[in-house]
Design a protein around this motif. Structure first.
Motif, short mmCIF file in Angstrom:
data_model
loop_
_atom_site.label_atom_id
_atom_site.label_comp_id
_atom_site.label_asym_id
_atom_site.label_seq_id
_atom_site.Cartn_x
_atom_site.Cartn_y
_atom_site.Cartn_z
N LYS A 146 0.45 1.19 -11.04
CA LYS A 146 0.39 2.64 -11.26
C LYS A 146 -0.81 2.81 -12.43
O LYS A 146 -0.94 2.36 -13.50
CB LYS A 146 1.55 3.35 -12.30
CG LYS A 146 1.67 4.51 -12.39
CD LYS A 146 2.87 5.02 -13.08
CE LYS A 146 2.95 6.62 -13.18
NZ LYS A 146 4.03 6.98 -13.84
N MET B 50 7.05 0.03 -0.52
CA MET B 50 7.22 0.90 -1.34
C MET B 50 8.70 1.25 -1.89
O MET B 50 8.93 1.32 -3.40
CB MET B 50 7.08 2.48 -0.51
CG MET B 50 6.99 3.56 -1.70
SD MET B 50 5.59 3.74 -2.80
CE MET B 50 4.30 4.19 -1.85
N ARG C 213 4.73 10.20 -4.97
CA ARG C 213 3.67 9.99 -5.93
C ARG C 213 2.54 10.90 -5.39
O ARG C 213 2.38 11.44 -4.54
CB ARG C 213 3.12 8.71 -5.96
CG ARG C 213 2.66 8.16 -4.35
CD ARG C 213 1.74 7.12 -4.32
NE ARG C 213 2.26 5.85 -4.95
CZ ARG C 213 1.74 4.63 -4.88
NH1 ARG C 213 0.53 4.63 -4.10
NH2 ARG C 213 2.10 3.73 -5.43
N GLY D 48 8.56 6.65 -5.28
CA GLY D 48 7.24 6.19 -4.64
C GLY D 48 6.70 7.02 -3.77
O GLY D 48 5.35 7.14 -3.62
N ASP E 185 8.85 -1.71 -4.46
CA ASP E 185 8.13 -1.85 -5.48
C ASP E 185 8.30 -0.74 -6.68
O ASP E 185 8.26 -0.85 -7.67
CB ASP E 185 6.65 -2.02 -5.40
CG ASP E 185 6.28 -3.25 -4.57
OD1 ASP E 185 6.91 -4.08 -4.92
OD2 ASP E 185 5.50 -3.06 -3.71
N GLN E 186 8.66 0.55 -5.98
CA GLN E 186 8.61 1.78 -6.94
C GLN E 186 10.01 2.63 -6.48
O GLN E 186 9.95 3.60 -7.19
CB GLN E 186 7.35 2.80 -6.56
CG GLN E 186 6.13 1.99 -7.14
CD GLN E 186 4.91 3.05 -6.92
OE1 GLN E 186 5.01 3.88 -6.84
NE2 GLN E 186 3.78 2.18 -7.05
N THR F 153 0.96 -0.16 -4.10
CA THR F 153 2.74 0.25 -4.40
C THR F 153 3.39 -0.45 -5.61
O THR F 153 4.36 -0.06 -6.09
CB THR F 153 3.38 -0.33 -3.09
OG1 THR F 153 3.28 -1.77 -2.85
CG2 THR F 153 2.81 0.36 -1.80
N ASP F 154 2.69 -1.54 -6.08
CA ASP F 154 3.14 -2.54 -6.96
C ASP F 154 2.26 -2.10 -8.57
O ASP F 154 2.44 -3.15 -9.38
CB ASP F 154 3.01 -3.91 -6.65
CG ASP F 154 1.61 -4.41 -6.64
OD1 ASP F 154 0.74 -3.51 -6.60
OD2 ASP F 154 1.31 -5.65 -6.31
N ASP G 181 -1.41 8.33 -14.96
CA ASP G 181 0.05 8.93 -15.31
C ASP G 181 0.48 10.24 -14.94
O ASP G 181 1.26 11.06 -15.68
CB ASP G 181 0.15 8.85 -17.11
CG ASP G 181 0.39 7.64 -17.59
OD1 ASP G 181 0.62 6.64 -16.95
OD2 ASP G 181 -0.64 7.29 -18.65
N GLN H 144 -3.00 4.62 -5.36
CA GLN H 144 -2.50 3.46 -5.95
C GLN H 144 -1.74 2.56 -5.22
O GLN H 144 -0.94 3.02 -4.34
CB GLN H 144 -1.65 4.06 -7.40
CG GLN H 144 -2.35 5.12 -8.19
CD GLN H 144 -1.51 6.09 -8.96
OE1 GLN H 144 -1.29 5.57 -10.29
NE2 GLN H 144 -0.88 7.07 -8.68
#
Length: 308
Positions: free
Chosen positions: A253, A168, A179, A176, A171-172, A250-251, A256, A248
């Protein structure tokens, strides 16, 4: 002596006994905020051991669109019985953070907000106290919610805490872990306002209708079951949206935000999909609410504190 005189004396004795019990209960000290949160977290940790498999089935249903039977059979056949407890360590973290606040802090916050009853009905104050503690708790517990959802929906070999956290962050970033926080806060506010508000009011109604004490197990059990049903009705849409946002990759989205996820879900699956998994949600909420509330009431009594 006439039977009527005996009945009156018996009735009078029962009323005096009930009044005496109520007097003893009202004389008990109230748990402090930290004490109540500690007891709330303990109650939640105990309850989640029994309700986590239902939560796993509910989450899989929301993601896959399959029914209860298909979800359970595929989970058992492909991953084994222990798969029903996937993500349990994250659930423990969630209960110690989120639920210790939403459940444990409710009574102290409700009591602190009591002066507001001069300006609004008492039931609204109870709903506000539930919404406030639920909202704050959801922000604190959101990272555990995200990890738990990813672990429950993972159909491959279970991924450890370290790997999930590392992936996580890689990637974000730290963001993340938050989220779906908007949907989670909305869900928690509605859920806890309904749960604690309805439970609190139902206890009063049950006590008046039956003569049972507020701390009576029968009062708590019947009131928590009623609260569980209404929780499911109000929370299902938020729960479905939250699951989609948190699930979603981790890599990647896919949405929105809360509104975008809501619009895309309704467009692709229809309005009714917002209540997908209603039965397992209720099957989880009813026993979970009952176990949590019965346990925290028992802990309040054990340590000599006043009940909710």
């Amino acid at each position: 002596e006439t039977p009527n005189a005996t009945d009156r004396r018996s009735s009078s004795g029962g009323c005096q006994l009930t009044t005496a019990n109520m007097s003893v209960e009202s004389s008990k000290p109230k748990a402090s905020l930290l004490q109540s949160m500690g007891l709330g977290g303990t109650a939640a940790m105990f309850a989640v051991n029994f309700t986590h498999p239902i939560e796993t089935v509910k989450t899989r249903m929301q993601v896959s669109g399959l029914g209860i039977g298909s979800t359970c059979s595929s989970l058992m056949a492909d991953e084994g019985v222990l798969a029903f407890w996937k993500g349990l360590p994250f659930a423990y973290g969630r209960e110690l953070s989120y639920t210790s606040i939403k459940l444990g802090a409710y009574a102290p916050v409700r009591d602190a907000m009591e002066p507001l009853t001069e300006y609004m009905p008492a039931f609204l104050v109870k709903f506000l106290a539930g919404a406030a503690t639920g909202g704050v708790g959801s922000v604190v517990g959101n990272p555990f919610d995200v990890m738990k959802t990813l672990a429950q929906t993972n159909k491959d070999k279970s991924v450890g805490l370290g790997s999930l956290v590392t992936n996580m962050i890689r990637d974000q970033g730290a963001a993340g872990f938050y989220r779906g926080v908007g949907a989670n806060v909305g869900r928690a506010c509605v859920l806890n306002a309904t749960k604690m508000g309805i439970y609190d009011m139902a206890k009063g109604a049950v006590t008046e209708a039956t003569g049972w004490e507020r701390k009576d197990v029968r009062t708590a059990a019947s009131s928590s079951f009623v609260a569980g049903f209404f929780m499911t009705c109000t929370v299902s849409p938020f729960d479905n949206i939250r699951t989609r946002l948190m699930n979603q990759p981790t890599d990647a989205k896919l949405y929105d935000g809360l509104v975008d996820c809501f619009v895309k879900t309704v467009k692709s699956d229809g309005v009714a999909s917002l209540w997908r998994g209603f039965i397992p949600i209720w099957a989880r909420f009813a026993p979970q609410a009952t176990l949590q509330l019965l346990t925290i009431e028992a802990l309040y009594g054990h340590f000599g504190f006043k009940s909710i």
